[in-house]
Design an enzyme around this catalytic site. Structure first.
Site, short mmCIF file in Angstrom:
data_model
loop_
_atom_site.label_atom_id
_atom_site.label_comp_id
_atom_site.label_asym_id
_atom_site.label_seq_id
_atom_site.Cartn_x
_atom_site.Cartn_y
_atom_site.Cartn_z
N HIS A 1 -29.65 -18.44 -9.34
CA HIS A 1 -30.41 -18.34 -10.59
C HIS A 1 -29.59 -18.80 -11.79
O HIS A 1 -28.36 -19.01 -11.69
CB HIS A 1 -30.89 -16.89 -10.80
N CYS B 1 -24.87 -12.56 -6.60
CA CYS B 1 -25.74 -13.72 -6.71
C CYS B 1 -24.92 -14.98 -6.98
O CYS B 1 -23.72 -14.92 -7.26
CB CYS B 1 -26.77 -13.53 -7.82
#
Length: 395
Positions: A324, A342
């Protein structure tokens, strides 16, 4: 795996579906006045008027003289659906015994129409009606990918259950995968370590070939998954394999390379998980993606570390791994791993990646100090060699 064909009108019509039936449950014959020992006598294993028959009942139809020329088993209201299915079966070598080839739908009234013909042409038709039990406990299954979806080369067939399945073999026997072109593959059972949800996946021995068309028929209505917990619907899907896209993430060099059909599309600087919360190694498959999502660390067991809106999020694991945009981390992107697990990018790179990927695309992560992603955490099936994957089949 044995394949059964469900017909909307005639499950097993050996000489057509229009054979005459008696006005009631008694046997009728097309010829009168002939010797009764030459007239076929039909026996149906479930008595007329029976109630609360088990969906797994081994329904049989047989004749002592001649051969069975037509057997139909259909919902009595004539309205076949995924919850009230018609039933297929097969004749033995003598054509004197027909045996049901699948489970019956729960809470359904069925009518059996059977016709037998003697060697000299005398015909008998019999009709029986019975009702299957209404289960007190049920299970539900969700099949993916969605019908008519185009997915990446890593996407397995997934069948998720609301409740654990004790009789896994009974479920697998009811599943059929057909592909064009033909592909070797196997079912395998996995459990998500974070949600506890059980599922059975079908994956090929190697990544899918682009353009492959896949059809899955799950004849689940009436299957007892264990503990008298029944599935109540048939489900099916047909999907197509799209372009080969593979992204290789190197957490030591802090870059990832996106390829399409073997050609490099883009090199993207990234920042992965820090030393306390490292990113998983291994092969992951894009599950879904969303342009805006709120990420809350409390939902993944990290306390109050973060609670923010995140853009261009591509989902990799059920434990919360995403690729992301991470503009708050721009100074570390390309040189330091500092996230909570992440894989972060600049906003422009994240938007590009979001636009150029789809569910089923492959992401391979190396260089992390963390473990290999669990096979059940997201779609981690490819972390097992095919020989070991096949061992997860109940068959």
């Amino acid at each position: 795996m044995k394949k059964f064909i469900v017909s909307a009108l005639c499950v097993m019509a050996l000489t057509g579906c229009s054979a005459a039936t008696a006005p009631d449950r008694h046997q009728d014959t097309a010829a009168h006045g002939r010797a009764t020992d030459a007239i076929p006598q039909i026996t149906i294993s479930v008595p007329d008027g029976a109630t609360s028959e088990l969906p797994g009942t081994a329904l049989r139809v047989s004749t002592t003289i001649g051969t069975l020329t037509s057997v139909r088993v259909v919902p009595s209201d004539g309205r076949e659906s995924k919850s009230h299915v018609a039933v297929s079966g097969a004749l033995d070598a003598t054509r004197q015994t027909w045996t049901v080839g699948r489970t019956l739908s729960p809470a359904t009234t069925y009518t059996v129409h059977a016709t037998a013909t003697s060697p000299d042409g005398q015909r008998t038709t019999t009709r029986t009606r019975f009702t299957t039990m209404t289960p007190s406990r049920t299970n539900r299954a969700l099949l993916g990918p969605l019908d008519n979806q185009i997915v990446g080369v890593g996407m397995p067939v997934t069948l998720r259950f609301n409740h654990p399945v004790a009789d896994k073999a009974a479920v697998e026997k009811s599943l059929n995968v057909t592909t064009t072109p033909q592909v070797k593959g196997s079912w395998g059972w996995v459990r998500d370590p974070h949600t506890g949800q059980e599922r059975v996946d079908w994956r090929p021995a190697e990544y899918w070939r682009p353009g492959t068309r896949v059809t899955v028929n799950a004849s689940l209505s009436g299957v007892n998954t264990g503990g008298k917990r029944y599935l109540t619907r048939d489900i099916s899907t047909t999907f197509t394999i799209g372009t080969t896209r593979i992204t290789r993430v190197d957490l030591e060099t802090h870059h990832m390379i996106v390829t399409e059909n073997g050609r490099t599309l883009r090199a993207i600087p990234i920042s992965g998980g820090g030393s306390r919360t490292p990113t998983y190694n291994g092969v992951m498959v894009i599950m879904d993606k969303v342009a805006d999502i709120r990420m809350n660390s409390e939902t993944v067991g990290l306390g109050d570390a973060y609670n923010m809106m995140v853009n261009w999020a591509v989902h990799l694991t059920t434990s919360g791994t995403y690729l992301h945009a991470a503009p708050w981390n721009n100074s570390r992107i390309g040189n330091t791993n500092a996230s909570h697990g992440c894989i972060g990018m600049t906003t422009s790179d994240a938007r590009w990646f979001y636009d150029h990927t789809r569910p089923g695309d492959i992401v391979i992560t190396t260089g992390s100090t963390g473990p290999t992603v669990d096979v059940g955490n997201g779609l981690g099936n490819w972390n097992l060699p095919y020989a070991k994957w096949k061992q997860r089949s109940a068959m």
